[in-house]
Design an enzyme around this catalytic site. Sequence first.
Site, PDB file in Angstrom:
ATOM      1  N   GLY A   1       0.777  -1.240   0.000  1.00 51.54           N
ATOM      2  CA  GLY A   1       0.000   0.000   0.000  1.00 51.54           C
ATOM      3  C   GLY A   1       0.806   1.286   0.000  1.00 51.54           C
ATOM      4  O   GLY A   1       0.308   2.323   0.435  1.00 51.54           O
TER       5      GLY A   1
ATOM      6  N   ASN B   1       1.590   2.997  -2.622  1.00 50.11           N
ATOM      7  CA  ASN B   1       0.898   3.912  -3.541  1.00 50.11           C
ATOM      8  C   ASN B   1      -0.341   4.505  -2.884  1.00 50.11           C
ATOM      9  O   ASN B   1      -0.627   5.695  -3.028  1.00 50.11           O
ATOM     10  CB  ASN B   1       0.523   3.186  -4.838  1.00 50.11           C
ATOM     11  CG  ASN B   1       1.696   3.100  -5.794  1.00 50.11           C
ATOM     12  OD1 ASN B   1       2.135   4.112  -6.330  1.00 50.11           O
ATOM     13  ND2 ASN B   1       2.209   1.897  -5.993  1.00 50.11           N
TER      14      ASN B   1
ATOM     15  N   LEU C   1      -3.089  -6.635  -7.541  1.00 49.49           N
ATOM     16  CA  LEU C   1      -2.405  -7.677  -8.299  1.00 49.49           C
ATOM     17  C   LEU C   1      -3.358  -8.727  -8.846  1.00 49.49           C
ATOM     18  O   LEU C   1      -2.965  -9.824  -9.225  1.00 49.49           O
ATOM     19  CB  LEU C   1      -1.323  -8.325  -7.427  1.00 49.49           C
ATOM     20  CG  LEU C   1      -0.301  -7.341  -6.849  1.00 49.49           C
ATOM     21  CD1 LEU C   1       0.787  -8.076  -6.087  1.00 49.49           C
ATOM     22  CD2 LEU C   1       0.309  -6.440  -7.917  1.00 49.49           C
TER      23      LEU C   1
ATOM     24  N   ASN D   1      -4.789   2.272 -13.545  1.00 53.69           N
ATOM     25  CA  ASN D   1      -3.878   1.326 -12.903  1.00 53.69           C
ATOM     26  C   ASN D   1      -2.460   1.884 -12.952  1.00 53.69           C
ATOM     27  O   ASN D   1      -2.085   2.544 -13.914  1.00 53.69           O
ATOM     28  CB  ASN D   1      -3.917  -0.005 -13.676  1.00 53.69           C
ATOM     29  CG  ASN D   1      -2.959  -1.044 -13.123  1.00 53.69           C
ATOM     30  OD1 ASN D   1      -2.949  -1.322 -11.918  1.00 53.69           O
ATOM     31  ND2 ASN D   1      -2.140  -1.625 -13.980  1.00 53.69           N
TER      32      ASN D   1
ATOM     33  N   HIS E   1       1.385   0.679 -13.252  1.00 52.88           N
ATOM     34  CA  HIS E   1       2.198  -0.496 -13.586  1.00 52.88           C
ATOM     35  C   HIS E   1       3.680  -0.135 -13.440  1.00 52.88           C
ATOM     36  O   HIS E   1       4.099   0.917 -13.941  1.00 52.88           O
ATOM     37  CB  HIS E   1       1.912  -0.972 -15.011  1.00 52.88           C
ATOM     38  CG  HIS E   1       2.694  -2.189 -15.359  1.00 52.88           C
ATOM     39  ND1 HIS E   1       2.385  -3.435 -14.847  1.00 52.88           N
ATOM     40  CD2 HIS E   1       3.802  -2.362 -16.112  1.00 52.88           C
ATOM     41  CE1 HIS E   1       3.269  -4.312 -15.283  1.00 52.88           C
ATOM     42  NE2 HIS E   1       4.143  -3.687 -16.050  1.00 52.88           N
TER      43      HIS E   1
ATOM     44  N   GLU F   1       6.194   5.937  -9.456  1.00 48.62           N
ATOM     45  CA  GLU F   1       4.815   5.566  -9.139  1.00 48.62           C
ATOM     46  C   GLU F   1       4.148   6.580  -8.209  1.00 48.62           C
ATOM     47  O   GLU F   1       3.030   7.035  -8.454  1.00 48.62           O
ATOM     48  CB  GLU F   1       4.774   4.188  -8.472  1.00 48.62           C
ATOM     49  CG  GLU F   1       5.299   3.075  -9.352  1.00 48.62           C
ATOM     50  CD  GLU F   1       5.170   1.711  -8.710  1.00 48.62           C
ATOM     51  OE1 GLU F   1       4.201   1.460  -7.984  1.00 48.62           O
ATOM     52  OE2 GLU F   1       6.065   0.875  -8.935  1.00 48.62           O
TER      53      GLU F   1
HETATM   54  C1  GAR Z   1       3.757  -1.474  -7.078  1.00 46.66           C
HETATM   55  O1  GAR Z   1       5.079  -1.481  -7.541  1.00 46.66           O
HETATM   56  C2  GAR Z   1       2.792  -1.478  -8.241  1.00 46.66           C
HETATM   57  O2  GAR Z   1       3.219  -0.721  -9.340  1.00 46.66           O
HETATM   58  C3  GAR Z   1       2.756  -2.925  -8.576  1.00 46.66           C
HETATM   59  O3  GAR Z   1       2.755  -3.583  -7.331  1.00 46.66           O
HETATM   60  C4  GAR Z   1       3.424  -2.774  -6.376  1.00 46.66           C
HETATM   61  C5  GAR Z   1       2.516  -2.581  -5.184  1.00 46.66           C
HETATM   62  O4  GAR Z   1       3.074  -1.763  -4.216  1.00 46.66           O
HETATM   63  N1  GAR Z   1       1.610  -3.215  -9.368  1.00 46.66           N
HETATM   64  C6  GAR Z   1       1.614  -4.144 -10.325  1.00 46.66           C
HETATM   65  O5  GAR Z   1       2.570  -4.856 -10.546  1.00 46.66           O
HETATM   66  C7  GAR Z   1       0.318  -4.246 -11.117  1.00 46.66           C
HETATM   67  N2  GAR Z   1       0.519  -4.996 -12.323  1.00 46.66           N
HETATM   68  P1  GAR Z   1       2.211  -1.058  -3.073  1.00 46.66           P
HETATM   69  O6  GAR Z   1       1.184  -2.056  -2.567  1.00 46.66           O
HETATM   70  O7  GAR Z   1       3.219  -0.740  -2.011  1.00 46.66           O
HETATM   71  O8  GAR Z   1       1.576   0.171  -3.656  1.00 46.66           O
END
Ligand code: GAR
Length: 205
Positions: A11, A13, A88, A105, A107, A178
């Site tokens: 989490g 982001n 995910l 989203n 990525h 991100e």
């Molecule tokens: C992040 O790096 C996001 O970009 C990626 O998972 C991570 C989650 O981090 N998402 C994907 O790979 C989607 N295809 P977070 O839970 O700390 O935000």
Amino acid sequence: MKIAVFVSGGGTNLQAIIDKIQSGEIKNVEISEVIASNDKAYAIERAKNAGIPSKVISKRELGDAYDDTTLQELDHLGVDLVVLAGFLSMLGPKTVAAYANRIINIHPALIPAFCGKGMYGIRPHEAALAKGVKVSGATVHFVNENYDEGPIILQKTVEVQQDDTPETLQKRIMVECEQVILPKAIQLIADGKIEVVNNLVRVKP
Ligand code: GAR
């Protein structure tokens, strides 16, 4: 603008969005609910700490009812935008169709590189290093029925260092890309500055 934020893990982001709403850097945006794909997601704690309602909607538990359950929840919340922030899993086709051009989203790679089914979490960074690319980064895009395929809204790059590991590259992309472009995309949408024309995003001046 009311948003729902979908999460699966740490989490960071989500936290960036929360922090920027609290600091006033993101304006006229309210998180109505955080929706987690599993009850282990630390993102749920982050929502609780910020006083934001949260809910688990698990595809594994709901099976065929997953799509309808998600759609009903979003309609009930009356959100304007759905933000997949480290989500995910994949939303169901009814939800994606009902919220066309209203789901974004983040990525962790420069789409169309290192994306698609199975390319999530640490894997895009492993693939980027295995290919020897000299820049990588992150992409915010609208969600359609295929993985990582909808119109691209924003991208940001970092240089890949000789001594990067998947973990160091992942961390740098999270912090420098991100956590910058996802809040920025949300603000652009809240300000009515994003339009999709012929399946391409145009940012109004
Ligand atoms: C992040 O790096 C996001 O970009 C990626 O998972 C991570 C989650 O981090 N998402 C994907 O790979 C989607 N295809 P977070 O839970 O700390 O935000």
